[in-house]
Design an enzyme around this catalytic site. Sequence first.
Site, PDB file in Angstrom:
ATOM      1  N   GLU A   1     -29.299  18.840  88.187  1.00 51.28           N
ATOM      2  CA  GLU A   1     -30.456  18.064  88.618  1.00 51.28           C
ATOM      3  C   GLU A   1     -30.892  18.409  90.040  1.00 51.28           C
ATOM      4  OE1 GLU A   1     -28.587  13.841  90.052  1.00 51.28           O
ATOM      5  OE2 GLU A   1     -28.346  14.382  87.944  1.00 51.28           O
TER       6      GLU A   1
ATOM      7  N   LYS B   1     -29.920   5.878  89.991  1.00 45.78           N
ATOM      8  CA  LYS B   1     -30.367   5.619  88.625  1.00 45.78           C
ATOM      9  C   LYS B   1     -29.193   5.744  87.655  1.00 45.78           C
ATOM     10  CE  LYS B   1     -31.439   8.786  85.929  1.00 45.78           C
ATOM     11  NZ  LYS B   1     -31.973   9.990  85.253  1.00 45.78           N
TER      12      LYS B   1
ATOM     13  N   ARG C   1     -37.088  16.299  73.343  1.00 42.36           N
ATOM     14  CA  ARG C   1     -35.792  16.396  74.023  1.00 42.36           C
ATOM     15  C   ARG C   1     -34.644  16.238  73.027  1.00 42.36           C
ATOM     16  NH1 ARG C   1     -35.667  13.183  79.603  1.00 42.36           N
ATOM     17  NH2 ARG C   1     -33.863  14.576  79.839  1.00 42.36           N
TER      18      ARG C   1
ATOM     19  N   SER D   1     -24.664  16.496  79.086  1.00 41.90           N
ATOM     20  CA  SER D   1     -23.455  15.675  79.171  1.00 41.90           C
ATOM     21  C   SER D   1     -23.720  14.247  78.718  1.00 41.90           C
ATOM     22  CB  SER D   1     -22.937  15.672  80.612  1.00 41.90           C
ATOM     23  OG  SER D   1     -23.832  14.974  81.464  1.00 41.90           O
ATOM     24  N   GLN D   2     -25.001  13.846  78.684  1.00 39.77           N
ATOM     25  CA  GLN D   2     -25.335  12.480  78.256  1.00 39.77           C
ATOM     26  C   GLN D   2     -24.919  12.220  76.820  1.00 39.77           C
ATOM     27  OE1 GLN D   2     -29.518  11.935  79.041  1.00 39.77           O
ATOM     28  NE2 GLN D   2     -29.215  11.649  81.238  1.00 39.77           N
TER      29      GLN D   2
ATOM     30  N   GLY E   1     -33.790  10.093  79.733  1.00 42.14           N
ATOM     31  CA  GLY E   1     -32.669  10.563  78.933  1.00 42.14           C
ATOM     32  C   GLY E   1     -31.590   9.512  78.758  1.00 42.14           C
TER      33      GLY E   1
ATOM     34  N   ARG F   1     -38.640  15.400  89.765  1.00 37.98           N
ATOM     35  CA  ARG F   1     -38.010  16.358  90.671  1.00 37.98           C
ATOM     36  C   ARG F   1     -38.912  17.559  90.961  1.00 37.98           C
ATOM     37  NH1 ARG F   1     -33.497  13.769  91.637  1.00 37.98           N
ATOM     38  NH2 ARG F   1     -32.286  12.872  89.913  1.00 37.98           N
TER      39      ARG F   1
END
Length: 446
Positions: free
Chosen positions: A331, A30, A137, A184-185, A109, A403
């Site tokens: 993750e 992804k 978020r 980090s995005q 995200g 997840r």
Amino acid sequence: MTDTSAPHALWPAPTADGAVRATVTVPGSKSVTNRALVLAALAAEPGWVRRPLRSRDSQLMSDALRAMGVGIEETVSSSSGGAGESGEAWRVIPAGLHGPATVDVGNAGTVMRFLPPVAALAAGPIRFDGDPRSYERPLGQVISALRTLGARIDDDGRGALPLTVHGGGALDGGVVEIDASNSSQFVSALLLSAPRFNQGVEVRHTGATLPSMPHIRMTVEMLRAAGAQVDTPEAGGEKNVWRVAPGALLGRDLVVEPDLSNAQPFLAAAMITGGSVTIPDWPRRTTQPGDALRSIFTEMGGSCELTDTGLVFTGTGKVHGIDVDLSEVGELTPGIAAVAALADSESVLRGVAHLRLHETDRLAALTKEINGLGGDVTETADGLRIRPRRLHGGTFHTYDDHRMATAGAVIGLAVEGVGIENVGTTAKTLPDFPQMWADMLAGAGA
């Protein structure tokens, strides 16, 4: 047969009858797919994204880019050429980005963070909306950074979704400070579009921590492969500073790697049952965080061999506890926590406080759900402490988090009577997970 498509339906997690022995082909990454789509949309010429992940997150990304004027043609090739030439492929045809348009980010995200900078380059208003959880978020750092760089954004002062980016067809760019401690995005979002900014961008991270660095390295590598000039801390630049020069991006022909993080539950199955699972096409070199599973799961009791076919992972049926810093690979935490709950000794998972801001508060969710099955998990300031206990059946809630669903399935291998609520949420990044799980288990005990 249980209808797993209903949000509140329970999927009876299968219990393994014996050692799992299977080859599992994992769909594309992804993280790579969605970065590739953004870069291709901003390129100066058409490109190809081959073997992309077709999932909810990648569909949201492609639909959003189409809404802004980008052409994305989906094809299936049966070419007998090179390894990457067969299978599904998306041809991306850049066009003048424009509004008005509405983007549904879902709870992705990458979509909610990577596309507002793209929208700032469009001509006209682009509205961003999404699932209720997406409103919670963190996005304020991206919004404020874009304003510093010249963008006009209407968010009614929320610093979060929903919002409208009023694109002017270009963006000044320049120097910006940002605290990416929560994701980090935030950094990747600014870097991906930076070659199209008039002055490029200099991103300075000011926070005390920076999680998931492999994802920033992935962004940088993909930018460079598309022709961008990027200076990074790793290349001798200033600490926590990234510079991207303005310039045209090349259209690429990119083959997407398998999603190594999504291989996690299948590798866990081999370890827990004392079996062996092969993941074809595991890359020998990659920036994907999931590659860390090779060392983490080996330390927990398995062994692996990287062959010309892929990764062969073998378990002994015994699982050892681990004390590990997961700050760069957060993750992976839900799957590691699930395995740790079945271990023979205590585990401490560190460096993942930022998971409280993911698809759900993953630390609270894992604690509640594992303890609900009889476990002994406590939250720490930055992670989890897991003391293995004899577990029992019960409902494992997923909180619309893919997840969490796969973590519950892993526990279900060893614990009878585990019902996964809304296993369909796995479609976010791993379509057809229940069937893949059943196919893997078909050879168990044979």
